[in-house]
Design an enzyme around this catalytic site. Sequence first.
Site, PDB file in Angstrom:
ATOM      1  N   ASP A  10       0.865  -1.188   0.000  1.00  0.00           N
ATOM      2  CA  ASP A  10       0.000   0.000   0.000  1.00  0.00           C
ATOM      3  C   ASP A  10       0.897   1.232   0.000  1.00  0.00           C
ATOM      4  OD1 ASP A  10      -3.176   0.691   1.282  1.00  0.00           O
ATOM      5  OD2 ASP A  10      -1.651   2.239   1.008  1.00  0.00           O
ATOM      6  N   ASP A 105      -3.805   2.293  -5.254  1.00  0.00           N
ATOM      7  CA  ASP A 105      -2.474   2.285  -4.619  1.00  0.00           C
ATOM      8  C   ASP A 105      -2.214   1.040  -3.775  1.00  0.00           C
ATOM      9  OD1 ASP A 105      -3.852   2.748  -2.195  1.00  0.00           O
ATOM     10  OD2 ASP A 105      -2.205   3.983  -1.453  1.00  0.00           O
ATOM     11  N   GLU A 106      -2.955  -0.025  -4.056  1.00  0.00           N
ATOM     12  CA  GLU A 106      -2.920  -1.166  -3.157  1.00  0.00           C
ATOM     13  C   GLU A 106      -3.031  -2.470  -3.933  1.00  0.00           C
ATOM     14  OE1 GLU A 106      -6.317  -0.824  -0.640  1.00  0.00           O
ATOM     15  OE2 GLU A 106      -5.925  -2.745   0.325  1.00  0.00           O
TER      16      GLU A 106
HETATM   17  P1  TTP Z   1      -5.190   5.118   1.018  1.00  0.00           P
HETATM   18  O1  TTP Z   1      -4.186   4.062   0.707  1.00  0.00           O
HETATM   19  O2  TTP Z   1      -6.316   4.779   1.926  1.00  0.00           O
HETATM   20  O3  TTP Z   1      -4.479   6.384   1.664  1.00  0.00           O
HETATM   21  P2  TTP Z   1      -3.045   6.996   1.349  1.00  0.00           P
HETATM   22  O4  TTP Z   1      -2.269   6.189   0.385  1.00  0.00           O
HETATM   23  O5  TTP Z   1      -3.213   8.434   0.986  1.00  0.00           O
HETATM   24  O6  TTP Z   1      -2.359   6.983   2.778  1.00  0.00           O
HETATM   25  P3  TTP Z   1      -1.813   5.709   3.593  1.00  0.00           P
HETATM   26  O7  TTP Z   1      -0.340   5.964   3.762  1.00  0.00           O
HETATM   27  O8  TTP Z   1      -2.555   5.721   4.867  1.00  0.00           O
HETATM   28  O9  TTP Z   1      -2.076   4.496   2.756  1.00  0.00           O
HETATM   29  O10 TTP Z   1      -5.823   5.658  -0.329  1.00  0.00           O
HETATM   30  C1  TTP Z   1      -5.069   5.786  -1.529  1.00  0.00           C
HETATM   31  C2  TTP Z   1      -5.466   7.034  -2.261  1.00  0.00           C
HETATM   32  O11 TTP Z   1      -6.875   7.009  -2.525  1.00  0.00           O
HETATM   33  C3  TTP Z   1      -5.219   8.314  -1.481  1.00  0.00           C
HETATM   34  O12 TTP Z   1      -3.897   8.798  -1.656  1.00  0.00           O
HETATM   35  C4  TTP Z   1      -6.262   9.227  -2.058  1.00  0.00           C
HETATM   36  C5  TTP Z   1      -7.413   8.328  -2.442  1.00  0.00           C
HETATM   37  N1  TTP Z   1      -8.465   8.409  -1.422  1.00  0.00           N
HETATM   38  C6  TTP Z   1      -9.474   9.358  -1.577  1.00  0.00           C
HETATM   39  O13 TTP Z   1      -9.490  10.082  -2.574  1.00  0.00           O
HETATM   40  N2  TTP Z   1     -10.448   9.461  -0.614  1.00  0.00           N
HETATM   41  C7  TTP Z   1     -10.469   8.678   0.513  1.00  0.00           C
HETATM   42  O14 TTP Z   1     -11.358   8.807   1.370  1.00  0.00           O
HETATM   43  C8  TTP Z   1      -9.419   7.698   0.662  1.00  0.00           C
HETATM   44  C9  TTP Z   1      -9.383   6.817   1.878  1.00  0.00           C
HETATM   45  C10 TTP Z   1      -8.451   7.606  -0.321  1.00  0.00           C
HETATM   46 MG    MG Z   2      -2.114   4.144   0.616  1.00  0.00          MG
END
Ligand code: TTP
Ligand code: MG
Length: 360
Positions: A10, A105-106
């Site tokens: 992730d 992103d996962e």
């Molecule tokens: P995430 O992997 O949940 O968050 P992240 O990568 O920003 O942070 P983390 O280090 O905690 O993983 O989500 C991936 C992307 O998806 C995030 O960069 C932006 C988008 N996203 C949104 O647009 N709205 C949301 O509510 C969430 C959770 C994510």
């Molecule tokens: Mg993320």
Amino acid sequence: MENRIIYHIDMDAFFASIEVVNNPALKGLPVIVGGSPDKRGVVSTCSYEARAFGVHSAMSLFEAKKRCPHAQFVEGNFELYRTYSSRIMQILLTYSVQLEIVSIDEAYLDVSFLNERSEDPKHYGRILKQEILKSTGLTCSLGIASNKLIAKIASSTAKPNGLYEIPAGHEAAFLATLPIGAIPGIGSKTEKILLNDNLSRISDLQKFDLHELIDRYGTRGYAFYLAAHGIDKRPVDGDYHFPKSIGAETTFEVDQSEFTILIETLYELVAKACRRLHKHQTRTRGFSLKLRYSDFRTITRSHMLFGHTNDQAIIWNEARDFFTKLYVQETPLRLIGISLEKLADTYWQPTLWEWEQESG
Ligand code: TTP
Ligand code: MG
């Protein structure tokens, strides 16, 4: 059978980190993606520097500004994020073809073949993280475990820029250290229900046997039991079923020949199809309209757009003009439908993002 070796990858603060890579002046600053705080809207994500002020995804931009007034607010550039995502997924594919893309992103990777090579999963994982960093400038967190559930919890425990392995056999002990909310899929509602029953840690759940949990919580109790013991047999599923087309249609209760009503109906169908288009994070290159007459005669006609788009206004303009040409005035219709076709080839699975929903 030998234990599986599953990675969960992730990206860290994905959208925000991309903004920083593309504008190094932002490095080290609280960066909030989602747009200007003067407008209505929500935080898409933010850098870890902004998280220190209590800012998080889905929070209103207004609240984010209150908590972190000196933050750098940026609009967000979805095309750019897509490009990065594709590049990252391409890299992952070279580490294992058993790749399941979960969101932008996962992803999960099944690297069980490391068993045969007697290669250390952590070492292979470090190389992978290094390659992503070198190629994109971005860090990610990597969880390593014998199944998807534990790998996912491990990667979030490792955030940011971490690598965490839970060796096979240590799943339940690892879970026992965590609050119930750490189980993916247990949201605040379920958490509240369990809290009401004095269950706040996964170790509290572990004290019950399967039948007790089913008696208390029905089928969900079964899921709680499996999760609390770290049991997850789901395979890494590389078969991503991306829709070939996205359709919406309506059958009228009474055959309809009133032009304004037909046009209004078409508008609603376009809006509905566009919402699904956004949900799947894709764009369309063309559509077909379906008209069924009172006598069940059905015609389907296709129309190409100039390029791929997810812009509802463009799709609506084209659909309205095309329908107006196609429809013979005053002929009663039983059914009207639209199908968005030639969808852009995106290959990550959809998740619902707040700001995508808003724009949809
Ligand atoms: P995430 O992997 O949940 O968050 P992240 O990568 O920003 O942070 P983390 O280090 O905690 O993983 O989500 C991936 C992307 O998806 C995030 O960069 C932006 C988008 N996203 C949104 O647009 N709205 C949301 O509510 C969430 C959770 C994510
Ligand atoms: Mg993320």
